[in-house]
Write an enzyme that holds these catalytic residues in place. Structure first.
Site, PDB file in Angstrom:
ATOM      1  N   ASN A  43       0.827  -1.205   0.000  1.00 49.01           N
ATOM      2  CA  ASN A  43       0.000   0.000   0.000  1.00 49.01           C
ATOM      3  C   ASN A  43       0.862   1.256   0.000  1.00 49.01           C
ATOM      4  O   ASN A  43       0.605   2.216  -0.737  1.00 49.01           O
ATOM      5  CB  ASN A  43      -0.926   0.016   1.214  1.00 49.01           C
ATOM      6  CG  ASN A  43      -1.904  -1.132   1.225  1.00 49.01           C
ATOM      7  OD1 ASN A  43      -2.200  -1.728   0.202  1.00 49.01           O
ATOM      8  ND2 ASN A  43      -2.395  -1.471   2.407  1.00 49.01           N
ATOM      9  N   ALA A 254      -4.917   3.884   5.785  1.00 46.88           N
ATOM     10  CA  ALA A 254      -4.706   5.315   6.026  1.00 46.88           C
ATOM     11  C   ALA A 254      -3.286   5.587   6.518  1.00 46.88           C
ATOM     12  O   ALA A 254      -2.646   6.554   6.093  1.00 46.88           O
ATOM     13  CB  ALA A 254      -5.721   5.832   7.038  1.00 46.88           C
ATOM     14  N   ASP A 256      -0.682   3.824   5.828  1.00 45.83           N
ATOM     15  CA  ASP A 256       0.235   3.570   4.719  1.00 45.83           C
ATOM     16  C   ASP A 256       0.278   4.784   3.792  1.00 45.83           C
ATOM     17  O   ASP A 256       1.351   5.186   3.319  1.00 45.83           O
ATOM     18  CB  ASP A 256      -0.206   2.331   3.948  1.00 45.83           C
ATOM     19  CG  ASP A 256      -0.462   1.141   4.866  1.00 45.83           C
ATOM     20  OD1 ASP A 256       0.154   1.091   5.948  1.00 45.83           O
ATOM     21  OD2 ASP A 256      -1.285   0.285   4.508  1.00 45.83           O
TER      22      ASP A 256
END
Length: 294
Positions: A43, A254, A256
């Site tokens: 991510n 979030a 990441d």
């Protein structure tokens, strides 16, 4: 010239269920369910590519359809994925239950634990910065690869950031062990729960926790406070920024996105305040949609 970042950690399939309400035992709970690419490292790499940062992801997937799909998604997004698939384990899967601004993860790391230390160390060479997800360090199967990445980065003069990853596994390995592994890095990122584990202060103030960890590690430390913003502490002092307004649909990824926004700005010369501001904006963008990727 833009710094090349190598990110080390997991690449998995996320099965994200955004629940309509608290899960009801022994019956049905309505949800919106998506199958998406996931994994903290993957991510972060995807968000770095979205910021137009040259990025390489070192993560293991299985030699299966899921692994091929996950790698194809990242390559299409601009992420270099050089490691070959593994025939001895399936691609990892994480079930994510998101409800009320929180998320619970049920994890099968699969091939992610089979990271090859030698391949990881070799691939670090030539990059400018290493960003290590904490997950490889928190599992016995992948710890050698995580430590090999850190050693190679030190040997070849890369700057290094580490994300503390997850409070539960941190408790299992112990704060002292984890801090001994990451001592000497340039930047540590942790959320409120992770900072509490690492400082042994569940009710501690985030600013105090950040200062304590920064002093202990001799590094910059960022404590992510979700809707409360974020704190940066280093030898020069403390910087805090608020979180921008956001409608939370799914908090998965979030942190990441936050890490990618911070690194993209910091490695292009931004100061701590500018870096935190960009990070908070990226995190707010991430929570407004289902899934962990841009």
């Amino acid at each position: 010239m833009t710094a090349r970042i190598v990110v080390v950690g997991d690449l998995v399939t996320d099965v994200v269920a955004v629940l309509a309400g608290p899960p009801a035992p022994d019956t049905d709970t309505a949800a919106s369910i998506r199958f998406t690419g996931g994994g903290q490292a993957a991510n972060t790499a995807a968000w770095l590519a979205w910021h137009r940062v040259p990025v390489t992801l070192l993560a293991s997937v299985g030699a299966d359809a899921a692994g091929a799909a996950r790698v194809a998604e990242l390559r299409a997004a601009g992420v270099d994925c050089p490691l070959p698939p593994r025939a001895d384990a399936p691609t990892g899967t994480v079930i994510v239950l998101a409800e009320g601004g929180r998320r619970t993860m049920v994890t099968d790391r699969g091939a992610s634990v089979l990271l090859d230390p030698d391949a990881v160390a070799a691939a670090v060479v030539g990059a400018d910065h290493l960003h290590l997800s904490g997950y490889p360090l928190l599992d016995d199967g992948s710890r050698k690869a995580g430590l090999a990445a850190l050693a190679a980065a030190r040997e070849h003069g890369l700057t290094v950031s580490v994300d503390a990853a997850s409070a539960g596994p941190l408790r299992q390995v112990g704060a002292a062990a984890f801090l001994s592994w990451v001592r000497g890095v340039d930047l540590l990122l942790a959320n409120l729960d992770e900072a509490a584990v690492l400082t042994g202060s569940a009710a501690g103030d985030p600013t105090t926790q950040a200062r304590t960890l920064a002093t202990d590690l001799g590094a910059a430390v960022v404590v992510k406070r979700g809707a409360g913003g974020a704190v940066w502490a280093d030898a020069a002092g403390v910087v805090t920024v608020p979180a921008p307004p956001a409608t939370v649909v799914d908090p998965t990824g979030a942190g990441d996105a936050f890490a990618a926004g911070l690194l993209a700005t910091r490695l292009s010369g931004g100061d701590p305040r500018a870096s935190l501001t960009a990070a908070a904006a990226a995190g707010a963008r991430a929570v407004a949609r289902i899934g962990a990727r841009p």
